[in-house]
Design an enzyme around this catalytic site. Sequence first.
Site, PDB file in Angstrom:
ATOM      1  N   HIS A   1       0.685  -1.166   0.102  1.00 36.79           N
ATOM      2  CA  HIS A   1       0.036   0.248  -0.078  1.00 36.79           C
ATOM      3  C   HIS A   1       0.857   1.369  -0.013  1.00 36.79           C
ATOM      4  O   HIS A   1       0.544   2.170  -0.800  1.00 36.79           O
ATOM      5  CB  HIS A   1      -1.036   0.108   1.253  1.00 36.79           C
TER       6      HIS A   1
ATOM      7  N   SER B   1     -15.315   5.663  10.406  1.00 32.54           N
ATOM      8  CA  SER B   1     -14.681   4.642  10.233  1.00 32.54           C
ATOM      9  C   SER B   1     -15.689   3.540  10.675  1.00 32.54           C
ATOM     10  O   SER B   1     -16.324   3.827  11.785  1.00 32.54           O
ATOM     11  CB  SER B   1     -13.523   4.571  11.175  1.00 32.54           C
TER      12      SER B   1
END
Lengths: 423, 423
Positions: free
Chosen positions: B141, B265
């Site tokens: 990532h 989130s």
Amino acid sequence: MIKANDPSLHSWIDIAPNNDFPIQNLPFGIFQTPTRDPRVGVAIGEYILDLCVVAQHNLFELIDIDPTVFHKRYLNDFISLGRPVWRAVRNRVSHLLRNDNEEISGNSDMIRECLVLQSEAEMLMPVKVPNYTDFYSSIEHATNVGTMFRDPKNALLPNWKHIPIGYHGRASSIVVSGTPIHRPNGQTKAPDADAPTFGPSRLLDFELEVAFITGRETKLGQSITPDEANEYIFGLVLFNDWSARDMQTWEYVPLGPFLAKSFGSSISPWVVTLDALEPFKVKGPVQDPKPLPYLEFHGNHNYDINLEVLLKPEGGEENSICRSNYKYMYWNMNQQLAHQSSNGCNIQVGDMYASGTISGAEKDSFGSMLELTWRGTNPIQLSDGTERKFINDYDEVIMRGYSERNGIRIGFGEVKGKVLPAL
Amino acid sequence: MIKANDPSLHSWIDIAPNNDFPIQNLPFGIFQTPTRDPRVGVAIGEYILDLCVVAQHNLFELIDIDPTVFHKRYLNDFISLGRPVWRAVRNRVSHLLRNDNEEISGNSDMIRECLVLQSEAEMLMPVKVPNYTDFYSSIEHATNVGTMFRDPKNALLPNWKHIPIGYHGRASSIVVSGTPIHRPNGQTKAPDADAPTFGPSRLLDFELEVAFITGRETKLGQSITPDEANEYIFGLVLFNDWSARDMQTWEYVPLGPFLAKSFGSSISPWVVTLDALEPFKVKGPVQDPKPLPYLEFHGNHNYDINLEVLLKPEGGEENSICRSNYKYMYWNMNQQLAHQSSNGCNIQVGDMYASGTISGAEKDSFGSMLELTWRGTNPIQLSDGTERKFINDYDEVIMRGYSERNGIRIGFGEVKGKVLPAL
């Protein structure tokens, strides 16, 4: 009705003219003594008014309030009752302490029960902090840092005058004034070194800040305008955002400051209400370019609060090393809260929102050692003959703040912390 | 004594082979129904074992535990009792659910009282989160992001292989699976624009992550070694770190992601314990250069957890758009917790530490739309004929995860969230 911050008010308690806590202030805090478990108090002169005892004597009976909210480890339950209740309690406390009121003053037993000397009490963290944000809202500080670390010609980043830049901080390590701070261990890398090393930070710093505490929650998805923000702000404290500059330099790209900050932040124990600070509102700096509509505000939301940082070496005396003022803030707290909630992020009771380092234009108004010594190139001379580029072990850093006008001084007391060696 | 994750164990409850919650799993969560207020439960097959009722029937009487910890809105009180208690309760629950135990199964009234169908219960946030950190620990990532936004030749920043990079996130806006997420408003600036504008994010993304929850606190100044970290970790959940890429690009220099993340989130409701995941430990990637001593560890601390992301457009079917695995993590969670505490930052019970986006080496294993569509240059085709560069309004993003070996599947259930239009 006379307002609780009216300059003509006087208390039946003797209060010295330079005391931070005249009857016009009445900040809230949490204290304990050997015989009183943690509870809510209000500072008045050299004393604390024990609101738990005041409530037990039914002196709040005209206010619709559950008296047990004063018998708590944190202010959060009291704060969450909302602004009309904070105001009613503050007004009632003002009334009880006025020189024409005898409900407490008329009875020596009552006085003994309701008042505690601050010198005989321990102040505790006033709030449980669910979320902590640190802003970066002083243009002088941002310019100084940009000049030192990036490019003097483009010291301010392109987003700075559009966004009240901030980052999420660590809530767990916010501690009350007087708590010692151990020098943190961490990774640092010298510019010419191949690899980092781990050990005690060599460039430990303070940051002079003021933080506001929210007293009303929002739901996820809801946002607050700058003009609505006052309804959500309970009060202010002094805030020392301890910083390890060498750790910060190595870690902060690309996700921001992390362990360079999270080893500890210190706050003053008394929360000064916006109502007490109302007479000290001043116009803020001109914002050019004009902020986007969601950051537009009416009226004045800067506050004239004198700030001072003192450094006290082990066994030595206090050295005043910085004098700044909260009024220098480019982005005011109403804009900060509006920005924080503009994406729908929910606000909680007890959240702490720190200003970022408050530097002024003059060199002696810079709010960190980094700026005062210009990265250590211009050390500060102390009265004991030593000098400092950054903070040494056993140094104590003390921050004080107050507003003053018409002979009325609304003070914050102080936040202090001694640096102990790394563990 | 047979271990609670022994593959030979069977329950008296029928459990389908592909169910996430066999008797070897026993994750903890908080649930409610119209007749049961919020309380602690353990997932077993299609059911929830109501630990509050189990305790009321004195079925935990051999464990020294206050039964009221199961009758709470959050797991924090239970978790704070420590690892020996979590284990004793999990072992006892395993015992009660085994096919050779009749303490519950032998009485139809007991079964009715102790078991609740998951389909008839509402899952709530399992913990109150005092602090939330988001790491950045997948090398694939970090390399993808560095390649896209900085320099393909120097995609990884110099600090990345030395520091488990992370930042403080916003705890207040962590919500449980199923909670809708409004597209955030925020500032964005096109590269060729003179000034930013404010409005709904156009580049809304997910990030596939796994978060661990701490179950033991440390004092300020104390640090934890990677080898000690297991004593502090209660369990894991799936974590969707919703991200507004256009807001992030404009705001994140120099202090890191802020409003691009804090609008929400999402986590899965069942906390899978480290004990349940013990059989799925695997060796992690080789760390070169060798980490500094405070990050050294022994044994394996990566876990083989299959992860999948599905995108379900309004009225459409689920499209599998990513398959990744938690074992790809470069920095393991023991190192993350050691790093977090290495400066003396205190850990609290219920803290959430998210992994950062978990991407693998293959293109279909990238854990965000940003990477999957390579900044929108390579849109994803959905089964309904539409395509996606980022997430549309009314799209639902679903993440699932499970470990599997020897016919035993330890699953996380799912975290899902539907995106609603900006408010």
